[in-house]
Design a protein around this motif. Structure first.
Motif, PDB file in Angstrom:
ATOM      1  N   ILE A  47       4.589   1.886   1.936  1.00 41.68           N
ATOM      2  CA  ILE A  47       5.569   2.870   1.473  1.00 41.68           C
ATOM      3  C   ILE A  47       4.842   4.202   1.355  1.00 41.68           C
ATOM      4  O   ILE A  47       3.637   4.247   1.124  1.00 41.68           O
ATOM      5  CB  ILE A  47       6.216   2.467   0.137  1.00 41.68           C
ATOM      6  CG1 ILE A  47       5.164   2.287  -0.957  1.00 41.68           C
ATOM      7  CG2 ILE A  47       7.020   1.189   0.296  1.00 41.68           C
ATOM      8  CD1 ILE A  47       5.763   1.915  -2.300  1.00 41.68           C
ATOM      9  N   ALA A  48       5.564   5.299   1.537  1.00 41.37           N
ATOM     10  CA  ALA A  48       4.904   6.608   1.548  1.00 41.37           C
ATOM     11  C   ALA A  48       5.824   7.684   1.023  1.00 41.37           C
ATOM     12  O   ALA A  48       7.063   7.568   1.084  1.00 41.37           O
ATOM     13  CB  ALA A  48       4.452   6.958   2.966  1.00 41.37           C
ATOM     14  N   THR A  49       5.203   8.751   0.519  1.00 46.83           N
ATOM     15  CA  THR A  49       5.933   9.975   0.211  1.00 46.83           C
ATOM     16  C   THR A  49       5.448  11.068   1.161  1.00 46.83           C
ATOM     17  O   THR A  49       4.287  11.100   1.551  1.00 46.83           O
ATOM     18  CB  THR A  49       5.713  10.441  -1.239  1.00 46.83           C
ATOM     19  OG1 THR A  49       4.321  10.695  -1.448  1.00 46.83           O
ATOM     20  CG2 THR A  49       6.203   9.404  -2.228  1.00 46.83           C
ATOM     21  N   ARG A  50       6.375  11.919   1.540  1.00 49.00           N
ATOM     22  CA  ARG A  50       6.067  13.082   2.378  1.00 49.00           C
ATOM     23  C   ARG A  50       6.827  14.266   1.800  1.00 49.00           C
ATOM     24  O   ARG A  50       8.018  14.142   1.461  1.00 49.00           O
ATOM     25  CB  ARG A  50       6.479  12.818   3.821  1.00 49.00           C
ATOM     26  CG  ARG A  50       6.276  14.001   4.756  1.00 49.00           C
ATOM     27  CD  ARG A  50       6.876  13.711   6.116  1.00 49.00           C
ATOM     28  NE  ARG A  50       6.018  12.876   6.947  1.00 49.00           N
ATOM     29  CZ  ARG A  50       6.460  12.179   7.997  1.00 49.00           C
ATOM     30  NH1 ARG A  50       7.732  12.187   8.324  1.00 49.00           N
ATOM     31  NH2 ARG A  50       5.605  11.467   8.705  1.00 49.00           N
ATOM     32  N   ARG A  51       6.175  15.395   1.679  1.00 44.18           N
ATOM     33  CA  ARG A  51       6.787  16.556   1.036  1.00 44.18           C
ATOM     34  C   ARG A  51       8.101  16.957   1.688  1.00 44.18           C
ATOM     35  O   ARG A  51       9.066  17.335   1.003  1.00 44.18           O
ATOM     36  CB  ARG A  51       5.810  17.743   1.063  1.00 44.18           C
ATOM     37  CG  ARG A  51       6.364  19.013   0.442  1.00 44.18           C
ATOM     38  CD  ARG A  51       5.307  20.092   0.321  1.00 44.18           C
ATOM     39  NE  ARG A  51       4.680  20.409   1.589  1.00 44.18           N
ATOM     40  CZ  ARG A  51       3.746  21.351   1.730  1.00 44.18           C
ATOM     41  NH1 ARG A  51       3.329  22.016   0.661  1.00 44.18           N
ATOM     42  NH2 ARG A  51       3.225  21.592   2.905  1.00 44.18           N
ATOM     43  N   SER A  52       8.189  16.841   3.015  1.00 46.60           N
ATOM     44  CA  SER A  52       9.381  17.295   3.737  1.00 46.60           C
ATOM     45  C   SER A  52      10.462  16.228   3.865  1.00 46.60           C
ATOM     46  O   SER A  52      11.540  16.503   4.386  1.00 46.60           O
ATOM     47  CB  SER A  52       8.981  17.763   5.140  1.00 46.60           C
ATOM     48  OG  SER A  52       8.388  16.696   5.867  1.00 46.60           O
ATOM     49  N   ALA A  53      10.195  15.004   3.377  1.00 46.19           N
ATOM     50  CA  ALA A  53      11.163  13.917   3.550  1.00 46.19           C
ATOM     51  C   ALA A  53      12.401  14.143   2.681  1.00 46.19           C
ATOM     52  O   ALA A  53      12.314  14.617   1.547  1.00 46.19           O
ATOM     53  CB  ALA A  53      10.518  12.583   3.215  1.00 46.19           C
ATOM     54  N   ARG A  54      13.557  13.778   3.233  1.00 52.97           N
ATOM     55  CA  ARG A  54      14.827  13.879   2.532  1.00 52.97           C
ATOM     56  C   ARG A  54      15.441  12.489   2.381  1.00 52.97           C
ATOM     57  O   ARG A  54      15.101  11.582   3.133  1.00 52.97           O
ATOM     58  CB  ARG A  54      15.791  14.798   3.306  1.00 52.97           C
ATOM     59  CG  ARG A  54      15.284  16.231   3.449  1.00 52.97           C
ATOM     60  CD  ARG A  54      15.267  16.941   2.102  1.00 52.97           C
ATOM     61  NE  ARG A  54      14.750  18.315   2.207  1.00 52.97           N
ATOM     62  CZ  ARG A  54      13.507  18.650   1.972  1.00 52.97           C
ATOM     63  NH1 ARG A  54      12.622  17.728   1.640  1.00 52.97           N
ATOM     64  NH2 ARG A  54      13.113  19.908   2.070  1.00 52.97           N
ATOM     65  N   PRO A  55      16.368  12.319   1.427  1.00 50.08           N
ATOM     66  CA  PRO A  55      16.992  11.007   1.254  1.00 50.08           C
ATOM     67  C   PRO A  55      17.568  10.477   2.572  1.00 50.08           C
ATOM     68  O   PRO A  55      18.265  11.208   3.290  1.00 50.08           O
ATOM     69  CB  PRO A  55      18.104  11.279   0.230  1.00 50.08           C
ATOM     70  CG  PRO A  55      17.584  12.442  -0.571  1.00 50.08           C
ATOM     71  CD  PRO A  55      16.844  13.296   0.409  1.00 50.08           C
ATOM     72  N   GLY A  56      17.249   9.235   2.883  1.00 52.30           N
ATOM     73  CA  GLY A  56      17.724   8.628   4.114  1.00 52.30           C
ATOM     74  C   GLY A  56      16.781   8.753   5.284  1.00 52.30           C
ATOM     75  O   GLY A  56      16.972   8.100   6.315  1.00 52.30           O
ATOM     76  N   LEU A 102       0.849  -1.190   0.000  1.00 53.50           N
ATOM     77  CA  LEU A 102       0.000   0.000   0.000  1.00 53.50           C
ATOM     78  C   LEU A 102       0.884   1.238   0.000  1.00 53.50           C
ATOM     79  O   LEU A 102       1.748   1.398   0.873  1.00 53.50           O
ATOM     80  CB  LEU A 102      -0.927   0.000   1.214  1.00 53.50           C
ATOM     81  CG  LEU A 102      -1.928   1.168   1.283  1.00 53.50           C
ATOM     82  CD1 LEU A 102      -3.282   0.676   1.790  1.00 53.50           C
ATOM     83  CD2 LEU A 102      -1.423   2.285   2.199  1.00 53.50           C
ATOM     84  N   GLY A 103       0.687   2.089  -0.989  1.00 54.18           N
ATOM     85  CA  GLY A 103       1.427   3.337  -1.091  1.00 54.18           C
ATOM     86  C   GLY A 103       0.585   4.510  -0.623  1.00 54.18           C
ATOM     87  O   GLY A 103      -0.599   4.600  -0.963  1.00 54.18           O
ATOM     88  N   ILE A 104       1.195   5.385   0.145  1.00 52.52           N
ATOM     89  CA  ILE A 104       0.497   6.540   0.706  1.00 52.52           C
ATOM     90  C   ILE A 104       1.184   7.805   0.203  1.00 52.52           C
ATOM     91  O   ILE A 104       2.377   8.019   0.451  1.00 52.52           O
ATOM     92  CB  ILE A 104       0.529   6.515   2.245  1.00 52.52           C
ATOM     93  CG1 ILE A 104      -0.132   5.232   2.773  1.00 52.52           C
ATOM     94  CG2 ILE A 104      -0.148   7.758   2.821  1.00 52.52           C
ATOM     95  CD1 ILE A 104       0.141   4.981   4.245  1.00 52.52           C
ATOM     96  N   ILE A 105       0.428   8.627  -0.488  1.00 62.00           N
ATOM     97  CA  ILE A 105       0.962   9.909  -0.962  1.00 62.00           C
ATOM     98  C   ILE A 105       0.488  10.982   0.008  1.00 62.00           C
ATOM     99  O   ILE A 105      -0.683  11.362   0.025  1.00 62.00           O
ATOM    100  CB  ILE A 105       0.489  10.203  -2.394  1.00 62.00           C
ATOM    101  CG1 ILE A 105       1.014   9.125  -3.336  1.00 62.00           C
ATOM    102  CG2 ILE A 105       0.965  11.585  -2.839  1.00 62.00           C
ATOM    103  CD1 ILE A 105       0.528   9.252  -4.766  1.00 62.00           C
ATOM    104  N   GLY A 106       1.398  11.428   0.864  1.00 66.69           N
ATOM    105  CA  GLY A 106       1.085  12.408   1.897  1.00 66.69           C
ATOM    106  C   GLY A 106       0.985  11.749   3.260  1.00 66.69           C
ATOM    107  O   GLY A 106      -0.101  11.341   3.675  1.00 66.69           O
TER     108      GLY A 106
END
Length: 348
Positions: free
Chosen positions: A195-204, A171-175
């Motif tokens: 797995i997810a994306t977050r606007r403020s996330a940085r590599p690592g 399940l992928g979560i955008i935000g």
């Protein structure tokens, strides 16, 4: 310090437990004048405020404030409201803080509020548990083919229509905000990889909430790996048509898209094509670009679509949490502490 009462106009919800607010605040450094003054615009006018100028025929049917409301606006320092007509800001010379009833605040005149030095907070998180429940209610409906079971019962034909399990899928979560975090929590309970994306996330960067966390640049990878994609990101210039034809081409074949964020995130024409081609197995939309959705909209007839009228939050679950959030923010305001969910125009 002034000893004049702080006038707080409570527009929505129409019924509010004032004792709950007073209990959270405790002893106030200034007297509080809490006024229940219901005020709400209709959906069409609210939506029109997202794209000014507003048609004159809609403004003509805007609710007309009575004398008590006009007096309240003139004296109010704080509003709790679903709507804030920009043409009425001149009637509110003492306004300093607005608590939005909803997580979304696109209908609020943010530029004008900022110019007047008025803070805006939203209700992000108040509906998160209920929205996450809705997401998984719909996902079970899709994956376990509950529509097929209902059809079997209607047709009086005893057979097994089939279905799939959620356990073991991705399940992928955008935000990964308040809503995304609740969705992630339930996904793990169902045995899903997250797995997810977050606007403020940085590599690592890592998060205890999900197995993999990426920044916005990880969108294509998330789409390609996910059996289910849940949109939980806010409506901003960056997220407008985030899920367009190019994004859908990256989506895993046979995946399911679920949008409980805002209709502006999805290119609906491209979505319909992806459903018609079978590239997407299903789409769950609690929000659409145009609300109410017109009766002749193509979305109604798209294959394997699950529509609902922006109703992922039942009012009984939401209002209580919203009022509790407002009460805590009011306590913070009186104590000169940072407000929860303060909208930062520079980040939009």
């Amino acid at each position: 310090m002034s000893t004049d009462p702080i006038v707080v106009c409570l527009h929505h919800p129409a019924k509010i437990d004032l004792d709950l607010i007073r209990d959270v605040i405790g002893e106030s450094p200034r007297p509080l004048d809490l006024r229940l003054l219901p005020f709400k615009e209709n959906v069409k006018l609210r939506r029109a405020r997202l794209h000014p100028p507003i048609p004159a025929e809609l403004l003509a049917v805007a609710p007309e404030p009575d004398e008590a409301l006009l007096v309240g606006w003139k004296q109010a320092e704080i509003l709790l409201t679903l709507d804030l007509p920009v043409e009425r800001l001149g009637d509110m010379p003492n306004l300093r803080w607005v608590q939005a009833y909803s997580a979304g605040f696109e209908q609020f005149p943010l530029a004008e509020l900022t110019a007047r030095g008025v803070s805006l907070t939203n209700a992000a998180g108040a509906g998160a548990p209920a929205i996450a429940e809705f997401v998984f209610g719909r996902l079970i409906e899709v994956f376990r083919n509950l529509r097929g079971l209902d059809a079997m019962q209607r047709e009086h034909v005893f057979h097994r229509p089939g279905g799939r399990s959620l356990a073991g899928r991705t399940l992928g979560i955008i935000g990964l905000g308040a809503i995304g975090s609740e969705v992630a929590r339930l996904a793990r309970a169902f045995g899903m990889k997250t797995i997810a994306t977050r606007r403020s996330a940085r590599p690592g960067d890592r998060s205890d909430l999900v197995d993999v966390l990426q920044g916005p640049e990880g969108l294509s990878e998330l789409l390609g790996q996910s059996d289910v994609v849940v949109l939980c990101a806010p409506a901003t210039a960056e997220t407008n048509n985030l899920i367009d034809e190019a994004a859908l081409e990256h989506a895993k074949a046979g995946s399911v898209l679920c949008n409980v964020a805002r209709g502006s995130l999805v290119d609906e024409t491209a979505l319909i094509r992806a459903l018609e081609s079978g590239h997407l197995a299903a789409a769950i939309l609690d929000v659409t670009k145009q609300e109410p959705l017109p009766a002749d909209a193509a979305l109604w007839s798209a294959p394997n679509i699950y529509l609902s009228p922006h109703s992922s939050i039942p009012p009984d679950a939401y209002d209580e949490r919203l009022v509790a959030l407002f009460a805590e923010n009011l306590r913070r305001y009186l104590a000169d502490e940072p407000l929860i969910n303060l909208v930062d125009p520079a980040r939009l």
